[in-house]
Design a protein around this motif. Structure first.
Motif, mmCIF file in Angstrom:
data_model
loop_
_atom_site.group_PDB
_atom_site.id
_atom_site.type_symbol
_atom_site.label_atom_id
_atom_site.label_comp_id
_atom_site.label_asym_id
_atom_site.label_seq_id
_atom_site.Cartn_x
_atom_site.Cartn_y
_atom_site.Cartn_z
ATOM 1 N N GLN A 66 0.838 -1.196 0.000
ATOM 2 C CA GLN A 66 0.000 0.000 0.000
ATOM 3 C C GLN A 66 0.878 1.253 0.000
ATOM 4 O O GLN A 66 2.053 1.184 0.306
ATOM 5 C CB GLN A 66 -0.908 0.014 1.232
ATOM 6 N N TYR A 67 0.245 2.363 -0.318
ATOM 7 C CA TYR A 67 0.975 3.622 -0.285
ATOM 8 C C TYR A 67 1.089 4.107 1.152
ATOM 9 O O TYR A 67 0.139 4.053 1.932
ATOM 10 C CB TYR A 67 0.246 4.663 -1.127
ATOM 11 N N TYR A 68 2.280 4.593 1.511
ATOM 12 C CA TYR A 68 2.495 5.158 2.847
ATOM 13 C C TYR A 68 3.441 6.344 2.734
ATOM 14 O O TYR A 68 4.492 6.255 2.101
ATOM 15 C CB TYR A 68 3.106 4.117 3.788
ATOM 16 N N GLU A 69 3.057 7.459 3.341
ATOM 17 C CA GLU A 69 3.931 8.626 3.402
ATOM 18 C C GLU A 69 3.991 9.105 4.842
ATOM 19 O O GLU A 69 2.975 9.471 5.426
ATOM 20 C CB GLU A 69 3.436 9.753 2.499
ATOM 21 N N ARG A 70 5.177 9.079 5.401
ATOM 22 C CA ARG A 70 5.357 9.520 6.780
ATOM 23 C C ARG A 70 5.484 11.036 6.842
ATOM 24 O O ARG A 70 5.848 11.680 5.868
ATOM 25 C CB ARG A 70 6.641 8.895 7.367
ATOM 26 N N GLU A 71 5.195 11.613 8.022
ATOM 27 C CA GLU A 71 5.468 13.024 8.215
ATOM 28 C C GLU A 71 6.970 13.271 8.018
ATOM 29 O O GLU A 71 7.791 12.404 8.312
ATOM 30 C CB GLU A 71 5.094 13.474 9.638
ATOM 31 N N PRO A 72 7.356 14.444 7.524
ATOM 32 C CA PRO A 72 8.790 14.747 7.399
ATOM 33 C C PRO A 72 9.461 14.657 8.770
ATOM 34 O O PRO A 72 8.821 14.906 9.797
ATOM 35 C CB PRO A 72 8.818 16.182 6.871
ATOM 36 N N PHE A 73 10.726 14.312 8.792
ATOM 37 C CA PHE A 73 11.454 14.287 10.059
ATOM 38 C C PHE A 73 12.819 14.932 9.868
ATOM 39 O O PHE A 73 13.405 14.881 8.785
ATOM 40 C CB PHE A 73 11.586 12.873 10.623
ATOM 41 N N PHE A 74 13.287 15.571 10.942
ATOM 42 C CA PHE A 74 14.579 16.252 10.851
ATOM 43 C C PHE A 74 15.667 15.428 11.522
ATOM 44 O O PHE A 74 15.401 14.639 12.434
ATOM 45 C CB PHE A 74 14.512 17.665 11.445
ATOM 46 N N HIS A 75 16.893 15.624 11.072
ATOM 47 C CA HIS A 75 18.054 14.935 11.626
ATOM 48 C C HIS A 75 18.790 15.878 12.574
ATOM 49 O O HIS A 75 18.799 17.100 12.388
ATOM 50 C CB HIS A 75 18.997 14.490 10.505
ATOM 51 N N ARG A 118 18.367 22.236 9.792
ATOM 52 C CA ARG A 118 18.537 20.786 9.885
ATOM 53 C C ARG A 118 18.063 20.076 8.617
ATOM 54 O O ARG A 118 17.013 20.427 8.075
ATOM 55 C CB ARG A 118 17.759 20.241 11.075
ATOM 56 N N PRO A 119 18.803 19.073 8.164
ATOM 57 C CA PRO A 119 18.341 18.278 7.024
ATOM 58 C C PRO A 119 17.002 17.615 7.351
ATOM 59 O O PRO A 119 16.800 17.122 8.458
ATOM 60 C CB PRO A 119 19.453 17.232 6.845
ATOM 61 N N PRO A 138 18.928 22.868 3.326
ATOM 62 C CA PRO A 138 17.668 22.547 3.995
ATOM 63 C C PRO A 138 16.831 23.804 4.201
ATOM 64 O O PRO A 138 17.364 24.917 4.255
ATOM 65 C CB PRO A 138 18.117 21.959 5.337
ATOM 66 N N PRO A 139 15.519 23.659 4.336
ATOM 67 C CA PRO A 139 14.663 24.830 4.550
ATOM 68 C C PRO A 139 14.960 25.484 5.891
ATOM 69 O O PRO A 139 15.305 24.807 6.862
ATOM 70 C CB PRO A 139 13.244 24.245 4.516
ATOM 71 N N PRO A 145 20.385 31.004 21.322
ATOM 72 C CA PRO A 145 21.737 30.565 20.955
ATOM 73 C C PRO A 145 21.796 30.200 19.486
ATOM 74 O O PRO A 145 20.763 29.976 18.844
ATOM 75 C CB PRO A 145 21.962 29.336 21.853
ATOM 76 N N SER A 146 22.992 30.127 18.957
ATOM 77 C CA SER A 146 23.166 29.925 17.509
ATOM 78 C C SER A 146 22.584 28.620 17.024
ATOM 79 O O SER A 146 22.200 28.494 15.867
ATOM 80 C CB SER A 146 24.654 29.981 17.147
ATOM 81 N N MET A 147 22.496 27.606 17.910
ATOM 82 C CA MET A 147 21.986 26.314 17.468
ATOM 83 C C MET A 147 20.471 26.263 17.470
ATOM 84 O O MET A 147 19.880 25.290 17.033
ATOM 85 C CB MET A 147 22.532 25.167 18.335
ATOM 86 N N ALA A 148 19.814 27.320 17.972
ATOM 87 C CA ALA A 148 18.359 27.311 18.091
ATOM 88 C C ALA A 148 17.729 27.967 16.882
ATOM 89 O O ALA A 148 17.973 29.126 16.585
ATOM 90 C CB ALA A 148 17.923 28.041 19.355
ATOM 91 N N GLY A 149 16.904 27.211 16.177
ATOM 92 C CA GLY A 149 16.164 27.765 15.061
ATOM 93 C C GLY A 149 14.705 27.883 15.412
ATOM 94 O O GLY A 149 14.198 27.194 16.290
#
Length: 540
Positions: A198-207, A213-214, A244-245, A534-538
């Protein structure tokens, strides 16, 4: 420049029908290239004479392939004649049709990188030719050396991909493998394509990485010509190797591969409370002393309100996401919207690690320092924010902040609660005195500690900690917790409620907001925090 790409599920030997359909689509859509992610050919043990004839026609170039097409290896062996032809023609079966092989990497003329690992998984170290429909851990591990990919094609699903996903819960999962999950984590593809019934599409996930983040989208396609008319083809337009967006797509979760396989923490093994506190760290039931404690099974991250990869119900309240920590406005905030008019929102914020653990000490040695440092950086940013927003004509900040932490090995998911408070109350010592007095009034047998060495020693065990800050003053106090008494999880809110004259709002459930109000507060908080994070916080 963006190019339009199409991916298809298994064709299963319906070659004439598939390529005729593709020709019609190509005339309208103008795909840059097409990928067949599953089995192109039928099962060799049950192939009809008509299907065998179609294979021969395809190899002779008598079935037109209208656009550059790559076909992956599914879970069944290719026809012997096809294997021979591919070996002799460097992977080209006929004009415009190329095999991706058991393991390989292709760079298209448009600049897209395709990585493929195909066939059925084998635990053995099997010596295979490039087109054998079997792959080993060694194949998948060596594919990590490709470093990145725009599109990853695998014949099997990555294990745990449906973890913390609300999509397709009624769909039967396909065959999956840990090694494919590890490969996806290593390559961080923009699209990970596989096949199933069957067709399955998961929600996008970040790394996990520094922002931006990619983000990976996992799609599994049904077979061409299926009777249920399940989606067998997907198309999308994107640029090769684009960054990445900067903003995450709606519904994006943390990677299921880093969340779904966390080791069971020894400190979580004894007891948990599965209440989803909007603030409070779980652990003990409320009530007076005496009586037996209820013991419940340890909650999984899928049962935890604070696990970013699962709880999408409150995703609209998330205001910033770092590498290992995120911020969210509090559900049922203690202050009112007009308590701090200079902020524009109640100011009650939670600082929460992405990973599921009850205490900082429960994190692995590899991640503990990073999580701690990032939580502190988030707190520092919030402190700068409230100070900047509350400066008077003399340049002095009217507001400071109190941050508290409940650290219990029997807790659920660690978080720090951050709350602005008048700087004058901090500098006069009222805050510290209020916490000490409330502990005494509650007849807690332990006393607050303030000496740095005592606090450091006590942090090896369960504790309640208060971090008090205003410009020019910082003080930490800590109350040791043990099994001799029941600690009220609303203790921090209770003390702060009394100081603010908001005692009726001690429990978050008594402070409901509409979703629209929660969304509005989160948007104001995002904007306010932008220059101080901080710089790592988007932004979430």
């Amino acid at each position: 420049m963006a190019s339009k790409v199409a991916v298809a599920g298994s064709v299963n030997g319906k070659l004439l029908g598939f390529f005729a359909k593709l020709a019609g689509l190509q005339a309208k859509q103008k795909f840059a290239f097409v990928i067949v992610a599953g089995d192109l050919f039928a099962d060799q043990d049950s192939t009809s004479e008509a299907e065998k004839y179609e294979v021969k026609k395809l190899m002779k170039g008598e079935i037109p392939v209208p656009v550059t097409t790559y076909f992956a290896l599914g879970r069944r062996e290719l026809p012997e004649g096809v294997i021979t032809h591919l070996k002799e023609h460097d992977g080209e079966l006929c004009p415009n049709l190329f095999a991706l092989g058991r393991k390989g990497r292709v760079k298209t003329s448009e600049g897209f990188t395709i990585v493929a690992v195909g066939g059925a998984h084998s635990d053995g170290e099997v010596a295979n030719h490039p087109y054998a429909a079997v792959y080993t851990n060694k194949d998948a591990n060596s594919a990590k050396g490709y470093n990145d990919a725009d599109i990853l094609i695998t014949s099997e699903w990555p294990s745990a991909v449906r973890y913390a996903s609300a999509a397709g819960r009624d769909i039967k999962p396909a065959t999956s493998a840990d090694t494919i999950a590890e490969l996806c984590t290593a390559l961080k593809p923009r699209y990970h394509i596989s096949t199933s019934d069957q067709y399955y599409e998961r929600e996008p996930f970040f790394h996990a990485s520094d922002p931006p983040r990619p983000i990976t989208r996992f799609i599994s396609l049904a077979e061409f010509g299926n009777m249920e008319k399940k989606k067998w083809m997907s198309a999308f337009s994107f640029e090769p190797s684009a960054s990445p967006p900067t903003e995450m797509p709606e519904g994006t979760t943390a990677s299921p591969f880093t969340q779904g396989k966390k080791r069971r923490l020894e400190s979580q093994a004894e007891s948990f409370n599965t209440h989803r506190f909007a603030n409070g760290n779980g652990g003990d039931h409320q009530g007076g002393r005496g009586g037996k404690r209820m013991r419940r099974a340890p909650p999984k991250p899928t049962e935890c309100y604070f696990c970013l990869s699962f709880n999408q119900d409150a995703a609209h309240m998330i205001t910033a996401i770092g590498v290992q920590v995120y911020l969210t406005t509090s559900k049922g905030p203690l202050p009112l919207k007009d308590t701090y008019p200079e902020l524009g929102f109640p100011g009650h914020v939670l600082i929460i690690p992405v990973d599921h653990a009850p205490t900082l000490s429960a994190f692995s040695d590899e991640t503990r320092d990073g999580v701690t440092s990032e939580m502190i950086a988030m707190k520092d940013g919030l402190q700068k924010m409230v100070a900047s927003k509350s400066r008077n004509a003399d340049g002095h900040a009217r507001l400071g902040a109190v941050t508290w932490e409940i650290s219990k090995s029997s807790g659920v998911h660690l978080q720090w609660q951050f709350l602005p408070i008048a700087a004058s109350m901090i500098q006069s010592g009222v805050i510290e005195a209020a916490f000490v007095a409330e502990a005494e009034n509650s007849e807690y047998p332990t006393k607050f500690l303030s000496a740095t060495a005592e606090i450091a020693e006590a942090e090896k065990y369960d504790y309640f900690k208060v971090m008090i800050w205003s410009e020019g003053l910082r003080k930490d106090i800590l109350l040791p917790l043990d099994q001799s008494f029941r600690f009220d999880l609303q203790f921090g809110r209770r003390v702060m409620g009394k100081l603010l004259g908001l005692e009726p709002r001690t429990h978050w459930k008594d402070c409901p907001q509409s979703k629209a109000e929660e969304e509005a507060d989160a948007e104001i908080m995002k904007e306010a925090f932008k220059e101080f994070g901080p710089s790592m916080a988007g932004a979430a």
